[in-house]
Design an enzyme around this catalytic site. Structure first.
Site: not given
Length: 295
Positions: A118, A275, A248
């Site tokens: 991320s 995610h 996601d």
């Protein structure tokens, strides 16, 4: 066959000198750097503003002979907190300096890999583009956007499918912390982490920002205001693996510019993940990442 001996681990603090001040970076190392047969893997956490804990499954890579280094970024969790610094203190370059300092501390600058998750992958892409680190061999972009606008667009789109009470609690934000947290957990159960029960380590990391007494200094800083790396991705010349999950927030159209613009890249989507595929499809994730790093 005999079970493999447990992987040794150690933790500590690294001095990080910045503008005449000494800060501390907390790290956790799995495996041995001495006598290693494969390059170490530096794992960079998300946020900005959370912690390394939710990425602890990545320590599984030590079973494939990769020493694994996780750390808490400055301002967060077990590293030095700096609630009195102005927003201008918190820049991408600050976090890149800290990463560079960590790599130098372990003496691994000649050969290592980075797995960024991320915000950690956004940071990793900036690290490559801005610093051109000569020892970085391979880069894994896990569940990340190449532009903050794409993330916002995707999140709002996905949020749109939730009931009105969830939407309004998210819109209210931290004004009602508990309502916000509960709404976020409903969204995250679908698009954040589909593993049941929800991992305690992930909860801990998120509470670094959303908890009752959280230090939100880093989370509140405008680090990613209007951020995009899309027009600079061609400067990433090393082999790069792009990962996302079918559910996601970093959905396909979000990560596609990475694939389109990084010349030596390949892209794998985890069909049963959102995610955090390193929790949701843990064994497959380690297999995919481990074999990419070994190529």
């Amino acid at each position: 066959t005999m079970p493999a001996p447990p992987v040794p681990s150690k933790e500590g603090l690294v001095d990080f000198l910045h503008d005449g001040e000494t800060h501390q970076t907390f790290y956790k190392l799995f495996g041995n750097l001495e006598g290693r047969t494969r390059p170490p893997v530096v794992v960079v956490h998300g946020g900005p503003g959370i912690s390394h804990d939710y990425l602890l499954p990545l320590a599984d890579l030590a079973d494939q002979s990769y020493p694994v280094i996780l750390y808490d970024q400055i301002g967060n969790a077990r590293s030095t907190h700096l609630p009195d610094k102005p927003p201008s203190f918190w820049t991408i370059d600050l976090f890149l300096d800290e990463l560079e300092n960590l790599i130098a501390y372990f003496g691994i600058e000649d050969e290592y890999h980075i797995v960024g998750h991320s915000w950690g992958a956004m940071m990793g892409s900036e690290f490559i583009v801005r610093r051109q680190p000569s020892g970085l061999r391979r880069f894994v972009i896990s569940d990340a956007p190449p532009a903050v606008a794409l993330w916002g667009q995707s999140f709002m789109e996905l949020l749109g499918k939730f009931p009105p009470d969830v939407k309004s609690a998210v819109a209210k934000g931290l004004a009602d912390r508990e309502g916000y947290w509960n709404a976020l957990m409903e969204v995250y159960a679908v698009h954040g982490c589909r593993a049941k029960p929800f991992p305690k380590e992930l909860e801990y990391s998120l509470l670094q920002v959303y908890g009752e007494n959280a230090d939100r200094t880093v989370d509140n800083a405008p680090i990613l205001k209007e951020w995009s790396v899309i027009d600079r991705l061609h400067f990433i010349k090393i082999p790069t693996l792009i990962i996302n999950g079918r559910y996601d927030i970093a959905q396909d159209y979000v990560v596609k510019p990475f694939s389109d613009n990084i010349p030596s890249s390949k892209w794998v989507t985890f069909e049963n993940s959102s995610h955090t595929p390193f929790w949701e499809e843990r064994e497959k994730y380690m297999e995919v990442v481990g074999s990419f790093l070994a190529e």
